[in-house]
Design a protein around this motif. Sequence first.
Motif, short mmCIF file in Angstrom:
data_model
loop_
_atom_site.label_atom_id
_atom_site.label_comp_id
_atom_site.label_asym_id
_atom_site.label_seq_id
_atom_site.Cartn_x
_atom_site.Cartn_y
_atom_site.Cartn_z
N HIS A 1 17.92 81.78 11.43
CA HIS A 1 17.94 82.30 12.79
C HIS A 1 17.62 83.79 12.75
O HIS A 1 17.67 84.43 11.71
CB HIS A 1 19.30 82.06 13.45
N ALA A 2 17.26 84.31 13.90
CA ALA A 2 16.96 85.74 14.02
C ALA A 2 17.50 86.20 15.36
O ALA A 2 17.40 85.51 16.37
CB ALA A 2 15.47 85.99 13.95
N THR A 3 18.10 87.37 15.36
CA THR A 3 18.55 88.00 16.59
C THR A 3 17.78 89.31 16.73
O THR A 3 17.90 90.18 15.87
CB THR A 3 20.07 88.28 16.55
N ASN A 4 16.98 89.40 17.74
CA ASN A 4 16.19 90.60 17.99
C ASN A 4 16.62 91.22 19.31
O ASN A 4 16.67 90.54 20.33
CB ASN A 4 14.70 90.27 18.06
N VAL A 5 16.93 92.49 19.27
CA VAL A 5 17.27 93.22 20.49
C VAL A 5 16.19 94.28 20.66
O VAL A 5 15.92 95.06 19.76
CB VAL A 5 18.65 93.89 20.38
N HIS A 6 15.58 94.27 21.83
CA HIS A 6 14.49 95.22 22.07
C HIS A 6 14.72 95.86 23.44
O HIS A 6 14.88 95.16 24.43
CB HIS A 6 13.15 94.49 22.04
N TYR A 7 14.74 97.17 23.47
CA TYR A 7 14.92 97.89 24.74
C TYR A 7 13.54 98.12 25.33
O TYR A 7 12.80 98.96 24.87
CB TYR A 7 15.64 99.21 24.50
N PHE A 8 13.20 97.35 26.34
CA PHE A 8 11.86 97.41 26.90
C PHE A 8 11.79 98.15 28.22
O PHE A 8 10.71 98.47 28.69
CB PHE A 8 11.30 96.00 27.09
N LEU A 9 12.90 98.43 28.86
CA LEU A 9 12.86 99.02 30.20
C LEU A 9 12.80 100.55 30.18
O LEU A 9 12.59 101.16 31.22
CB LEU A 9 14.06 98.56 31.03
N ALA A 10 12.97 101.15 29.03
CA ALA A 10 12.92 102.62 28.97
C ALA A 10 11.55 103.10 29.43
O ALA A 10 10.53 102.75 28.87
CB ALA A 10 13.21 103.10 27.55
N GLY A 11 11.54 103.87 30.48
CA GLY A 11 10.29 104.43 30.98
C GLY A 11 9.51 103.54 31.93
O GLY A 11 8.51 103.96 32.49
N VAL A 12 9.95 102.30 32.13
CA VAL A 12 9.26 101.40 33.06
C VAL A 12 9.68 101.76 34.48
O VAL A 12 10.86 101.87 34.77
CB VAL A 12 9.59 99.92 32.78
N GLN A 13 8.70 101.98 35.34
CA GLN A 13 8.99 102.29 36.73
C GLN A 13 8.52 101.15 37.61
O GLN A 13 7.35 100.77 37.58
CB GLN A 13 8.29 103.59 37.13
N PHE A 14 9.45 100.59 38.37
CA PHE A 14 9.11 99.52 39.29
C PHE A 14 8.66 100.13 40.60
O PHE A 14 9.31 101.02 41.14
CB PHE A 14 10.33 98.61 39.52
N GLN A 15 7.56 99.66 41.11
CA GLN A 15 6.99 100.20 42.35
C GLN A 15 7.66 99.61 43.59
O GLN A 15 7.55 100.19 44.67
CB GLN A 15 5.49 99.92 42.40
N GLN A 16 8.35 98.49 43.43
CA GLN A 16 9.01 97.84 44.57
C GLN A 16 10.40 97.37 44.15
O GLN A 16 10.60 96.96 43.01
CB GLN A 16 8.22 96.62 45.03
N PHE A 17 11.33 97.41 45.10
CA PHE A 17 12.62 96.78 44.90
C PHE A 17 12.43 95.29 45.11
O PHE A 17 11.50 94.86 45.77
CB PHE A 17 13.65 97.33 45.89
N GLY A 18 13.30 94.50 44.54
CA GLY A 18 13.22 93.06 44.71
C GLY A 18 13.35 92.34 43.39
O GLY A 18 13.76 92.91 42.38
N LEU A 19 13.01 91.08 43.39
CA LEU A 19 13.17 90.23 42.23
C LEU A 19 11.91 90.26 41.37
O LEU A 19 10.81 89.96 41.84
CB LEU A 19 13.47 88.80 42.68
N HIS A 20 12.08 90.64 40.13
CA HIS A 20 11.01 90.62 39.14
C HIS A 20 11.44 89.62 38.07
O HIS A 20 12.58 89.16 38.07
CB HIS A 20 10.81 92.01 38.53
N HIS A 21 10.56 89.27 37.15
CA HIS A 21 10.91 88.32 36.10
C HIS A 21 10.55 88.86 34.73
O HIS A 21 9.53 89.53 34.57
CB HIS A 21 10.20 86.98 36.34
N VAL A 22 11.40 88.55 33.77
CA VAL A 22 11.16 88.88 32.36
C VAL A 22 10.78 87.58 31.68
O VAL A 22 11.45 86.56 31.87
CB VAL A 22 12.42 89.48 31.71
N GLU A 23 9.71 87.61 30.91
CA GLU A 23 9.26 86.42 30.21
C GLU A 23 9.27 86.66 28.70
O GLU A 23 8.85 87.71 28.24
CB GLU A 23 7.85 86.04 30.65
#
Length: 65
Positions: A22-44
């Motif tokens: 097994h592998a456990t990977n933790v990745h911080y991907f939201l640093a610096g990401v700016q969302f242009q709209q409020f609301g529901l987005h999805h992570v894939e």
Amino acid sequence: MDEQQVLAQAEVEFELKEMEGHATNVHYFLAGVQFQQFGLHHVEIYLQDELRLRFPLPVVRVVAK
């Protein structure tokens, strides 16, 4: 992803040494990401170009008091 546009993308390479491994990977991907709209987005999450997990990420306005 907002159904039309990728907002951020990151890749993490890993290898399983055995079938029961097994592998456990933790990745911080939201640093610096700016969302242009409020609301529901999805992570894939993809594994070898195949969609394995998709979950909602609500983006809300925070008002300081």
